[in-house]
Design a protein around this motif. Structure first.
Motif, PDB file in Angstrom:
ATOM      1  N   MET A 115       4.940 -29.990 -17.005  1.00 35.46           N
ATOM      2  CA  MET A 115       3.508 -30.276 -17.005  1.00 35.46           C
ATOM      3  C   MET A 115       3.291 -31.774 -16.804  1.00 35.46           C
ATOM      4  O   MET A 115       4.076 -32.586 -17.277  1.00 35.46           O
ATOM      5  CB  MET A 115       2.867 -29.823 -18.319  1.00 35.46           C
ATOM      6  N   PHE A 116       2.194 -32.116 -16.078  1.00 31.64           N
ATOM      7  CA  PHE A 116       1.879 -33.518 -15.867  1.00 31.64           C
ATOM      8  C   PHE A 116       0.562 -33.837 -16.565  1.00 31.64           C
ATOM      9  O   PHE A 116      -0.190 -32.945 -16.975  1.00 31.64           O
ATOM     10  CB  PHE A 116       1.798 -33.839 -14.372  1.00 31.64           C
ATOM     11  N   SER A 117       0.285 -35.124 -16.710  1.00 27.15           N
ATOM     12  CA  SER A 117      -0.939 -35.551 -17.390  1.00 27.15           C
ATOM     13  C   SER A 117      -1.893 -36.166 -16.376  1.00 27.15           C
ATOM     14  O   SER A 117      -1.470 -36.869 -15.451  1.00 27.15           O
ATOM     15  CB  SER A 117      -0.622 -36.572 -18.480  1.00 27.15           C
ATOM     16  N   ALA A 118      -3.195 -35.900 -16.564  1.00 27.78           N
ATOM     17  CA  ALA A 118      -4.207 -36.358 -15.622  1.00 27.78           C
ATOM     18  C   ALA A 118      -5.243 -37.199 -16.335  1.00 27.78           C
ATOM     19  O   ALA A 118      -5.842 -36.772 -17.330  1.00 27.78           O
ATOM     20  CB  ALA A 118      -4.871 -35.154 -14.961  1.00 27.78           C
ATOM     21  N   PHE A 119      -5.470 -38.403 -15.812  1.00 24.82           N
ATOM     22  CA  PHE A 119      -6.517 -39.289 -16.324  1.00 24.82           C
ATOM     23  C   PHE A 119      -7.782 -39.033 -15.519  1.00 24.82           C
ATOM     24  O   PHE A 119      -7.800 -39.170 -14.296  1.00 24.82           O
ATOM     25  CB  PHE A 119      -6.082 -40.745 -16.194  1.00 24.82           C
ATOM     26  N   VAL A 120      -8.867 -38.627 -16.198  1.00 28.53           N
ATOM     27  CA  VAL A 120     -10.139 -38.306 -15.543  1.00 28.53           C
ATOM     28  C   VAL A 120     -11.219 -39.207 -16.124  1.00 28.53           C
ATOM     29  O   VAL A 120     -11.433 -39.221 -17.338  1.00 28.53           O
ATOM     30  CB  VAL A 120     -10.515 -36.827 -15.756  1.00 28.53           C
ATOM     31  N   SER A 121     -11.883 -39.981 -15.261  1.00 26.94           N
ATOM     32  CA  SER A 121     -12.923 -40.900 -15.741  1.00 26.94           C
ATOM     33  C   SER A 121     -14.009 -41.043 -14.694  1.00 26.94           C
ATOM     34  O   SER A 121     -13.773 -41.613 -13.620  1.00 26.94           O
ATOM     35  CB  SER A 121     -12.314 -42.272 -16.056  1.00 26.94           C
ATOM     36  N   TRP A 122     -15.199 -40.532 -15.012  1.00 26.95           N
ATOM     37  CA  TRP A 122     -16.373 -40.685 -14.144  1.00 26.95           C
ATOM     38  C   TRP A 122     -17.562 -41.033 -15.033  1.00 26.95           C
ATOM     39  O   TRP A 122     -18.438 -40.201 -15.299  1.00 26.95           O
ATOM     40  CB  TRP A 122     -16.634 -39.391 -13.360  1.00 26.95           C
ATOM     41  N   PRO A 123     -17.627 -42.257 -15.536  1.00 27.29           N
ATOM     42  CA  PRO A 123     -18.621 -42.624 -16.556  1.00 27.29           C
ATOM     43  C   PRO A 123     -20.067 -42.480 -16.113  1.00 27.29           C
ATOM     44  O   PRO A 123     -20.945 -42.253 -16.948  1.00 27.29           O
ATOM     45  CB  PRO A 123     -18.278 -44.081 -16.884  1.00 27.29           C
ATOM     46  N   THR A 124     -20.343 -42.612 -14.833  1.00 29.21           N
ATOM     47  CA  THR A 124     -21.732 -42.495 -14.369  1.00 29.21           C
ATOM     48  C   THR A 124     -21.953 -41.258 -13.515  1.00 29.21           C
ATOM     49  O   THR A 124     -23.015 -41.101 -12.907  1.00 29.21           O
ATOM     50  CB  THR A 124     -22.128 -43.741 -13.555  1.00 29.21           C
ATOM     51  N   ALA A 125     -20.968 -40.372 -13.457  1.00 30.99           N
ATOM     52  CA  ALA A 125     -21.080 -39.166 -12.613  1.00 30.99           C
ATOM     53  C   ALA A 125     -20.568 -37.950 -13.378  1.00 30.99           C
ATOM     54  O   ALA A 125     -19.472 -37.446 -13.114  1.00 30.99           O
ATOM     55  CB  ALA A 125     -20.301 -39.356 -11.313  1.00 30.99           C
ATOM     56  N   PRO A 126     -21.338 -37.455 -14.355  1.00 32.98           N
ATOM     57  CA  PRO A 126     -20.880 -36.318 -15.161  1.00 32.98           C
ATOM     58  C   PRO A 126     -20.648 -35.044 -14.360  1.00 32.98           C
ATOM     59  O   PRO A 126     -19.779 -34.233 -14.719  1.00 32.98           O
ATOM     60  CB  PRO A 126     -22.007 -36.136 -16.186  1.00 32.98           C
ATOM     61  N   VAL A 127     -21.411 -34.862 -13.280  1.00 30.34           N
ATOM     62  CA  VAL A 127     -21.210 -33.663 -12.454  1.00 30.34           C
ATOM     63  C   VAL A 127     -19.829 -33.705 -11.816  1.00 30.34           C
ATOM     64  O   VAL A 127     -19.083 -32.714 -11.815  1.00 30.34           O
ATOM     65  CB  VAL A 127     -22.304 -33.556 -11.373  1.00 30.34           C
ATOM     66  N   THR A 128     -19.464 -34.862 -11.280  1.00 28.89           N
ATOM     67  CA  THR A 128     -18.142 -35.012 -10.675  1.00 28.89           C
ATOM     68  C   THR A 128     -17.043 -34.797 -11.711  1.00 28.89           C
ATOM     69  O   THR A 128     -16.045 -34.106 -11.440  1.00 28.89           O
ATOM     70  CB  THR A 128     -17.995 -36.403 -10.041  1.00 28.89           C
ATOM     71  N   LYS A 129     -17.209 -35.364 -12.879  1.00 28.48           N
ATOM     72  CA  LYS A 129     -16.210 -35.201 -13.933  1.00 28.48           C
ATOM     73  C   LYS A 129     -16.001 -33.729 -14.268  1.00 28.48           C
ATOM     74  O   LYS A 129     -14.858 -33.255 -14.392  1.00 28.48           O
ATOM     75  CB  LYS A 129     -16.637 -35.966 -15.185  1.00 28.48           C
TER      76      LYS A 129
END
Length: 437
Positions: free
Chosen positions: A1-15
């Motif tokens: 398994m790999f780890s994914a960093f997800v950050s879209w502070p101004t785009a909640p739909v994209t996140k």
């Protein structure tokens, strides 16, 4: 398994779309929202990506953005790339698929006269004739900010004078202004502009012919201008794909040919942009009224030609085929500018591509696509809830095509030819590029 960093502070739909796409992978990765720790996938906004890590760990770290791609996403860099490419490749489809464009760099209006006599001499001659209309676009602004139309030197000077005046206005005055002030830019901070020839023969349809939420179809349709918002996925170094579900974004008012008007002092008046601008960011109050799937327009009346006819499946396919070719040529043009576009084998990126379709009855082909601009981190939330399902399809496809194979070496890539579609993605380009050091 790999780890994914997800950050879209101004785009909640994209996140949300990213997380759902990752959950659909087999196996799904551990999702974290902090850039700390041992990370394998950085699927986030450009500014939150550790680009140094991406360059140093090319075998184990995958990024959702290329580090260097100004040749695509900055209007003036794109203009230079396309011009250089068609000069070297005069038979390229880009010769007829990109509007005539000039670059302009200035901070104050009193610099304009010298530019039109020197570097922009050709534009100056065009403006003396006054036969063509032009669009001014700030090179680094987005969402329709700073866009203006003009057909004379006096009108262009007036535009920059208004920009200068807006620089000195306080916030309250700026906010209380009209439509022109709402989209004004600070000229002294945005020095780069592009001036594109205005295409005055757009394909026209009436979005109201496609009923949404029970809306009534018009008895007498009116012709509205629209542009196509296509989603393009670039992978590695380098494959390029076009998502097959394309949006048609319509103007707020029926189309009329632009005309020059003057005030009582003989100064040019601003052009009403309502019939000409199709940017959804400037039409937030309309909701989804002006947004349709391109495929929904099949059987709608074509209102731009001398005789009315229906838009057909064959018409749409011919336009999509052109878009595939133009995208391929555009990325080839960017590749010839290696300083400002450097595809990495361990990166992928989603772009929003804007096309205009011109209607020239009697020509072959009748419908000709023109590339307007390329947007990084496109404002997908403006699609609206009715068509949000296409976005989940898009992000799921990105996960399957760009993410899954990178972390699962057992997945053997089947032969995927240019022009073939899988997962809703049409392959436009497959070219082996040597990765930058």
């Amino acid at each position: 398994m790999f780890s994914a960093f997800v950050s879209w502070p101004t785009a909640p739909v994209t996140k949300s779309l990213v997380i759902k796409a990752l959950e659909a992978l087999k196996p799904s990765p551990a999702v974290v929202t902090s850039p700390e720790g041992d990370l394998n996938l950085l699927w986030s906004t450009y500014d939150d990506i550790d680009h140094e890590l991406v360059h140093s760990q090319r075998e184990t770290v995958l990024s959702s953005s290329y580090t260097f791609r100004k040749a695509l996403i900055r209007k003036h860099f794109l203009s230079r790339s396309l011009h250089a490419y068609v000069t070297k490749h005069p038979d390229s489809e880009l010769t007829n698929a990109s509007p005539k464009t000039f670059e302009i760099e200035l901070s104050f209006v009193d610099e304009l006269e010298e530019l039109l006599l020197d570097e922009l001499w050709e534009l100056g001659k065009e403006l003396e004739d006054g036969e063509k209309w032009w669009i001014l676009k700030p090179g680094m602004a987005d969402r329709g900010n700073g866009i203006r139309m003009f057909n004379s030197k006096a009108a262009l000077e007036k535009i920059f004078e208004e920009f200068e005046e807006s620089d000195s206005d306080d916030d309250s005055e700026h906010e209380s202004g009209g439509e022109e002030n709402k989209t004004a830019v600070v000229t002294s901070q945005l020095r780069h502009f592009v001036i594109q020839e205005y295409l005055n023969n757009p394909l026209l349809m009436d979005p109201a012919e496609v009923s949404i939420n029970g809306s009534r179809r018009p008895d007498e349709p009116q012709g509205f201008k629209f542009h196509l918002r296509a989603y393009c996925v670039a992978q590695g170094a380098l494959k390029v794909f076009l998502f097959d579900k394309v949006l048609a974004l319509f103007s707020a008012a029926p189309y009329v040919q632009p005309s020059a008007e003057e005030d009582e002092d003989g100064d040019p008046l601003p052009v009403d942009l309502g019939p000409h601008l199709t940017n959804t960011s400037l039409q937030a109050e309309r909701g989804e009224e002006g947004v349709r799937l391109f495929s929904e327009l099949i059987s709608c009346q074509i209102l731009s030609g001398p005789e009315r006819s229906q838009f057909s499946t064959e018409d749409m396919k011919a336009i999509l085929d052109q878009m595939v070719v133009v995208l391929a040529e555009t990325f080839k043009a960017a590749l010839e500018n290696p300083i400002h576009f450097q595809p990495l084998p361990n990166a992928f990126e989603l772009f929003g591509i804007d096309f205009l379709v011109a209607d020239t009855p009697g020509a072959q082909p009748r419908f000709q696509v023109a590339l307007l601009e390329i947007n990084a981190e496109p404002a997908i939330e403006l699609t609206g809830p009715r068509l949000s399902w296409i976005l989940q399809d898009l992000f799921t496809a990105i996960g399957e095509v760009c993410v899954q194979p990178f972390f699962n070496s057992k997945l053997e890539e089947l032969e995927w030819t240019v022009g073939e579609m899988r997962h809703g993605l049409i392959k436009c380009l497959d070219q082996q590029v040597r990765a930058p050091p």
